[in-house]
Motif scaffolding. Structure first.
Motif, PDB file in Angstrom:
ATOM      1  N   SER A  88     -19.309  19.369 -38.253  1.00  0.00           N
ATOM      2  CA  SER A  88     -18.402  19.415 -39.394  1.00  0.00           C
ATOM      3  C   SER A  88     -18.799  20.513 -40.371  1.00  0.00           C
ATOM      4  CB  SER A  88     -18.392  18.058 -40.096  1.00  0.00           C
ATOM      5  OG  SER A  88     -17.664  18.123 -41.291  1.00  0.00           O
ATOM      6  N   GLU A  89     -20.096  20.662 -40.614  1.00  0.00           N
ATOM      7  CA  GLU A  89     -20.582  21.720 -41.511  1.00  0.00           C
ATOM      8  C   GLU A  89     -20.270  23.105 -40.958  1.00  0.00           C
ATOM      9  OE1 GLU A  89     -24.519  21.656 -43.330  1.00  0.00           O
ATOM     10  OE2 GLU A  89     -24.580  19.522 -42.799  1.00  0.00           O
ATOM     11  N   LEU A  90     -20.421  23.262 -39.655  1.00  0.00           N
ATOM     12  CA  LEU A  90     -20.157  24.568 -39.045  1.00  0.00           C
ATOM     13  C   LEU A  90     -18.668  24.863 -38.993  1.00  0.00           C
ATOM     14  CD1 LEU A  90     -22.713  24.535 -36.087  1.00  0.00           C
ATOM     15  CD2 LEU A  90     -22.777  26.005 -38.103  1.00  0.00           C
ATOM     16  N   SER A  91     -17.861  23.827 -38.923  1.00  0.00           N
ATOM     17  CA  SER A  91     -16.398  23.921 -38.809  1.00  0.00           C
ATOM     18  C   SER A  91     -15.972  24.992 -37.797  1.00  0.00           C
ATOM     19  CB  SER A  91     -15.749  24.156 -40.174  1.00  0.00           C
ATOM     20  OG  SER A  91     -16.170  25.365 -40.747  1.00  0.00           O
ATOM     21  N   LEU A  92     -16.408  24.788 -36.557  1.00  0.00           N
ATOM     22  CA  LEU A  92     -16.065  25.711 -35.480  1.00  0.00           C
ATOM     23  C   LEU A  92     -14.636  25.459 -35.037  1.00  0.00           C
ATOM     24  CD1 LEU A  92     -19.354  25.400 -33.396  1.00  0.00           C
ATOM     25  CD2 LEU A  92     -18.756  27.151 -35.062  1.00  0.00           C
ATOM     26  N   GLY A  93     -13.885  26.533 -34.915  1.00  0.00           N
ATOM     27  CA  GLY A  93     -12.494  26.426 -34.487  1.00  0.00           C
ATOM     28  C   GLY A  93     -12.244  27.174 -33.191  1.00  0.00           C
ATOM     29  N   GLU A  94     -11.034  27.055 -32.689  1.00  0.00           N
ATOM     30  CA  GLU A  94     -10.664  27.727 -31.434  1.00  0.00           C
ATOM     31  C   GLU A  94     -10.502  29.235 -31.611  1.00  0.00           C
ATOM     32  OE1 GLU A  94     -10.418  26.479 -28.328  1.00  0.00           O
ATOM     33  OE2 GLU A  94     -11.264  24.661 -29.214  1.00  0.00           O
ATOM     34  N   THR A  95     -10.345  29.686 -32.833  1.00  0.00           N
ATOM     35  CA  THR A  95     -10.119  31.116 -33.068  1.00  0.00           C
ATOM     36  C   THR A  95     -11.401  31.887 -33.358  1.00  0.00           C
ATOM     37  OG1 THR A  95      -9.745  30.716 -35.413  1.00  0.00           O
ATOM     38  CG2 THR A  95      -7.802  30.676 -33.965  1.00  0.00           C
ATOM     39  N   GLU A  96     -12.553  31.256 -33.148  1.00  0.00           N
ATOM     40  CA  GLU A  96     -13.830  31.915 -33.421  1.00  0.00           C
ATOM     41  C   GLU A  96     -14.043  33.089 -32.478  1.00  0.00           C
ATOM     42  OE1 GLU A  96     -15.724  31.190 -35.923  1.00  0.00           O
ATOM     43  OE2 GLU A  96     -14.951  29.224 -36.474  1.00  0.00           O
ATOM     44  N   THR A  97     -14.714  34.110 -32.998  1.00  0.00           N
ATOM     45  CA  THR A  97     -15.122  35.249 -32.177  1.00  0.00           C
ATOM     46  C   THR A  97     -16.643  35.285 -32.153  1.00  0.00           C
ATOM     47  OG1 THR A  97     -15.230  36.783 -34.038  1.00  0.00           O
ATOM     48  CG2 THR A  97     -13.084  36.560 -32.928  1.00  0.00           C
ATOM     49  N   ALA A  98     -17.194  36.135 -31.314  1.00  0.00           N
ATOM     50  CA  ALA A  98     -18.648  36.259 -31.254  1.00  0.00           C
ATOM     51  C   ALA A  98     -19.202  36.692 -32.613  1.00  0.00           C
ATOM     52  CB  ALA A  98     -19.046  37.249 -30.164  1.00  0.00           C
ATOM     53  N   LEU A 135     -24.317  23.952 -30.551  1.00  0.00           N
ATOM     54  CA  LEU A 135     -22.875  24.011 -30.769  1.00  0.00           C
ATOM     55  C   LEU A 135     -22.361  25.454 -30.743  1.00  0.00           C
ATOM     56  CD1 LEU A 135     -22.654  21.314 -33.559  1.00  0.00           C
ATOM     57  CD2 LEU A 135     -21.604  21.152 -31.296  1.00  0.00           C
ATOM     58  N   ILE A 136     -23.079  26.352 -31.371  1.00  0.00           N
ATOM     59  CA  ILE A 136     -22.651  27.755 -31.403  1.00  0.00           C
ATOM     60  C   ILE A 136     -22.772  28.387 -30.023  1.00  0.00           C
ATOM     61  CG2 ILE A 136     -23.234  30.034 -32.340  1.00  0.00           C
ATOM     62  CD1 ILE A 136     -23.915  28.542 -34.997  1.00  0.00           C
ATOM     63  N   ASP A 137     -23.843  28.070 -29.291  1.00  0.00           N
ATOM     64  CA  ASP A 137     -23.991  28.594 -27.930  1.00  0.00           C
ATOM     65  C   ASP A 137     -22.862  28.108 -27.034  1.00  0.00           C
ATOM     66  OD1 ASP A 137     -26.264  29.951 -28.678  1.00  0.00           O
ATOM     67  OD2 ASP A 137     -27.655  28.472 -27.825  1.00  0.00           O
ATOM     68  N   GLU A 138     -22.472  26.842 -27.176  1.00  0.00           N
ATOM     69  CA  GLU A 138     -21.354  26.300 -26.382  1.00  0.00           C
ATOM     70  C   GLU A 138     -20.048  27.008 -26.741  1.00  0.00           C
ATOM     71  OE1 GLU A 138     -19.145  24.451 -23.694  1.00  0.00           O
ATOM     72  OE2 GLU A 138     -21.329  24.344 -23.808  1.00  0.00           O
ATOM     73  N   ALA A 139     -19.842  27.269 -28.019  1.00  0.00           N
ATOM     74  CA  ALA A 139     -18.635  27.990 -28.435  1.00  0.00           C
ATOM     75  C   ALA A 139     -18.636  29.411 -27.867  1.00  0.00           C
ATOM     76  CB  ALA A 139     -18.549  28.020 -29.954  1.00  0.00           C
ATOM     77  N   LEU A 140     -19.796  30.057 -27.832  1.00  0.00           N
ATOM     78  CA  LEU A 140     -19.882  31.398 -27.237  1.00  0.00           C
ATOM     79  C   LEU A 140     -19.571  31.364 -25.741  1.00  0.00           C
ATOM     80  CD1 LEU A 140     -23.019  32.827 -29.062  1.00  0.00           C
ATOM     81  CD2 LEU A 140     -20.701  33.751 -29.149  1.00  0.00           C
ATOM     82  N   ARG A 141     -20.049  30.317 -25.043  1.00  0.00           N
ATOM     83  CA  ARG A 141     -19.734  30.189 -23.610  1.00  0.00           C
ATOM     84  C   ARG A 141     -18.235  30.001 -23.397  1.00  0.00           C
ATOM     85  NH1 ARG A 141     -24.895  27.933 -23.487  1.00  0.00           N
ATOM     86  NH2 ARG A 141     -24.247  25.814 -23.972  1.00  0.00           N
ATOM     87  N   ILE A 143     -15.885  31.203 -25.310  1.00  0.00           N
ATOM     88  CA  ILE A 143     -15.280  32.517 -25.551  1.00  0.00           C
ATOM     89  C   ILE A 143     -15.451  33.393 -24.322  1.00  0.00           C
ATOM     90  CG2 ILE A 143     -15.544  34.664 -26.859  1.00  0.00           C
ATOM     91  CD1 ILE A 143     -16.219  32.941 -29.298  1.00  0.00           C
ATOM     92  N   GLU A 144     -16.642  33.411 -23.734  1.00  0.00           N
ATOM     93  CA  GLU A 144     -16.867  34.203 -22.533  1.00  0.00           C
ATOM     94  C   GLU A 144     -15.999  33.710 -21.385  1.00  0.00           C
ATOM     95  OE1 GLU A 144     -18.656  36.999 -22.162  1.00  0.00           O
ATOM     96  OE2 GLU A 144     -18.940  36.874 -24.331  1.00  0.00           O
ATOM     97  N   GLY A 145     -15.827  32.404 -21.278  1.00  0.00           N
ATOM     98  CA  GLY A 145     -14.963  31.830 -20.237  1.00  0.00           C
ATOM     99  C   GLY A 145     -13.514  32.273 -20.398  1.00  0.00           C
ATOM    100  N   ARG A 146     -13.050  32.362 -21.633  1.00  0.00           N
ATOM    101  CA  ARG A 146     -11.676  32.804 -21.901  1.00  0.00           C
ATOM    102  C   ARG A 146     -11.500  34.273 -21.509  1.00  0.00           C
ATOM    103  NH1 ARG A 146     -10.889  30.015 -27.625  1.00  0.00           N
ATOM    104  NH2 ARG A 146     -12.465  31.572 -28.087  1.00  0.00           N
ATOM    105  N   LYS A 147     -12.548  35.081 -21.724  1.00  0.00           N
ATOM    106  CA  LYS A 147     -12.474  36.495 -21.382  1.00  0.00           C
ATOM    107  C   LYS A 147     -12.372  36.671 -19.865  1.00  0.00           C
ATOM    108  CE  LYS A 147     -14.970  38.430 -25.286  1.00  0.00           C
ATOM    109  NZ  LYS A 147     -16.188  39.118 -25.701  1.00  0.00           N
ATOM    110  N   VAL A 148     -13.131  35.859 -19.129  1.00  0.00           N
ATOM    111  CA  VAL A 148     -13.152  35.978 -17.667  1.00  0.00           C
ATOM    112  C   VAL A 148     -11.831  35.502 -17.074  1.00  0.00           C
ATOM    113  CG1 VAL A 148     -14.252  35.092 -15.572  1.00  0.00           C
ATOM    114  CG2 VAL A 148     -15.650  35.793 -17.515  1.00  0.00           C
TER     115      VAL A 148
END
Length: 150
Positions: A88-98, A135-141, A143-148
């Motif tokens: 909740s503090e990080l408030s990670l969304g689907e539109t995050e970039t690296a 959580l941030i590492d999972e969000a980065l993965r 993002i990489e999955g979406r690129k592939v």
């Protein structure tokens, strides 16, 4: 000194200087040392007394104890150690970039990194950092999955 590396020859020279007493350089009140080779510090007097590591540590601990007069009170944000609370503090969304994720990681670390906090808060801070990094590492993965696939 022939057949030795530069590092070893410097070490040998420093040992020899230490055994022979102060070198000519030290007669003017200054003793130079190689970086990382000093065992303590030079006291500012004419006798060049070396302080032992334990003496320096005892002096530091005495001053540190005097500086903290009131007991430590855990900040509210460090009490939140649940996965959902950190997410909740990080408030990670689907539109995050690296880039945005890296910025969030730095911002979170600035407030929560265990090395920046008193000993009493380090356990909670470590747990919070582990959760945030996960959580941030999972969000980065993702993002990489979406690129592939994208």
């Amino acid at each position: 000194m022939f057949g030795m590396s530069v590092f070893h020859s410097v070490l040998e020279r420093l040992k020899a200087e230490q055994d022979d007493g102060l070198s000519d350089e030290a007669s003017d009140g200054w003793r130079g040392t190689a970086i990382g080779a000093a065992l303590g510090f030079v006291a500012e007097n004419a006798t060049h007394t070396w302080a032992s590591r334990s003496a320096v540590e005892q002096a530091y601990r005495a001053v540190a104890a005097e500086e903290r007069s009131e007991p430590f009170s855990m900040p509210d944000h460090l009490k939140r150690t649940g996965l959902a609370e950190v997410a909740s503090e990080l408030s990670l969304g689907e539109t995050e970039t690296a880039l945005t994720l890296a910025a969030k990681r730095r911002r979170f670390a600035a407030a929560n990194h265990p090395d920046r906090l008193p000993v009493e808060a380090r356990l909670n801070a470590t747990l919070r950092m582990k959760l945030a990094n996960m959580l941030i590492d999972e969000a980065l993965r993702r993002i990489e999955g979406r690129k592939v696939t994208g």
